[in-house]
Scaffold this active site. Structure first.
Site, PDB file in Angstrom:
ATOM      1  N   ASP A   6       0.870  -1.419  -0.058  1.00 18.62           N
ATOM      2  CA  ASP A   6       0.039   0.136   0.016  1.00 18.62           C
ATOM      3  C   ASP A   6       0.960   1.384   0.044  1.00 18.62           C
ATOM      4  O   ASP A   6       2.006   1.412   0.267  1.00 18.62           O
ATOM      5  CB  ASP A   6      -0.990   0.048   1.110  1.00 18.62           C
ATOM      6  CG  ASP A   6      -1.791  -1.033   1.244  1.00 18.62           C
ATOM      7  OD1 ASP A   6      -2.132  -1.713   0.301  1.00 18.62           O
ATOM      8  OD2 ASP A   6      -2.313  -1.304   2.386  1.00 18.62           O
TER       9      ASP A   6
HETATM   10  N1  URA Z   1      -1.262  -5.980   3.964  1.00 18.76           N
HETATM   11  C1  URA Z   1      -1.840  -4.769   3.934  1.00 18.76           C
HETATM   12  O1  URA Z   1      -2.631  -4.420   4.548  1.00 18.76           O
HETATM   13  N2  URA Z   1      -1.107  -3.688   3.123  1.00 18.76           N
HETATM   14  C2  URA Z   1       0.023  -3.692   2.602  1.00 18.76           C
HETATM   15  O2  URA Z   1       0.742  -3.092   2.089  1.00 18.76           O
HETATM   16  C3  URA Z   1       0.789  -5.200   2.566  1.00 18.76           C
HETATM   17  C4  URA Z   1      -0.181  -6.232   3.202  1.00 18.76           C
END
Ligand code: URA
Length: 233
Positions: free
Chosen positions: A103
């Site tokens: 993310d």
């Molecule tokens: N899980 C998440 O919620 N975000 C990420 O970036 C990676 C794994």
């Protein structure tokens, strides 16, 4: 392989530029001027020189990035900065893409490559490559929360696979997943009425961001590439 293909694979020149350089006598094979673009080359034993520089054969490249907060895991985006902006032209000219997603506000280890086959194998749900995340939760996880998370929770129509979760008894924890659903860690903590405040990937397969400052990158070492290539679907 033909020498013009060798040079274009390595992104030293396009096939047309290679041809021109050959006509000008600027391409050498083991020290001898090459006369034809279809001259065969064996990258394992020949030395190719282009305009005075020795060219190492490299078609695929593999890069580890310690992704900072604030960059999206995409090759392009109209509004956001992408992880490719953290890499120099010498890497980007190979057309690398992120192998898996983090993310925008997740930090940590990201593999980028132009080797689509390897990326596909590593990301295959059947492959179960381990991903380890350090998190900070809004509230401490109870023993019952940890039991539920490790057994699998519903994250909106999908029940997560068994995983491991440890915490320091407070709000800091580590979760190891063998799958990679969109926003998985955040959704898992939401499923136990909690919230992720900070998330960082600290391992992907056997790779860690150790020694890489946030925002820094490095090429994978030969033995690391070989080890990744052993992953089969
Ligand atoms: N899980 C998440 O919620 N975000 C990420 O970036 C990676 C794994």
């Amino acid at each position: 392989m033909r020498i013009d293909k060798f040079l274009s694979d390595c992104k030293v020149a396009t096939r047309r530029e290679a041809e021109k350089a050959i006509r000008r006598g600027n391409v050498l094979l083991d020290g001898n001027i090459v006369r034809r673009a279809d001259t065969p080359v064996d990258p394992a034993c020949n030395t190719v020189t282009y305009c005075g520089e020795t060219v190492e054969y490299r078609k695929y490249i593999y890069v580890l990035l310690n992704k900072p907060d604030g960059y999206v895991s995409a090759t392009e985006d109209k509004n956001e900065r992408t992880v490719l902006e953290l890499l120099p032209e010498e890497v980007n000219k190979f057309g690398v893409f992120p192998c898996g997603r983090l993310d925008k506000n997740t930090q940590g280890l990201m593999l980028l490559t132009n080797d689509g086959d390897l990326a596909h194998r590593l990301l295959s749900p059947r492959r179960h490559v381990e991903k380890v995340y350090r998190f900070e939760s809004a509230r401490p996880l109870s023993a019952a929360d940890i039991d539920r998370l490790t057994a699998g929770v519903d994250i909106g129509g999908y029940v997560t696979a068994p995983c491991t979760v440890t915490t320091d008894g407070g709000t800091a924890g580590v979760i190891t997943l063998c799958e990679g659903k969109y926003h998985q860690v955040k959704l898992m903590l939401n499923a136990v009425d909690n919230r992720v405040l900070y998330l960082e990937r600290v391992r992907f397969a056997f790779l860690t961001p150790d020694g890489l400052d946030v925002g820094a990158w490095r090429y994978l070492r030969k033995e690391e590439i070989e080890k990744l290539q052993e992953y089969k679907v």
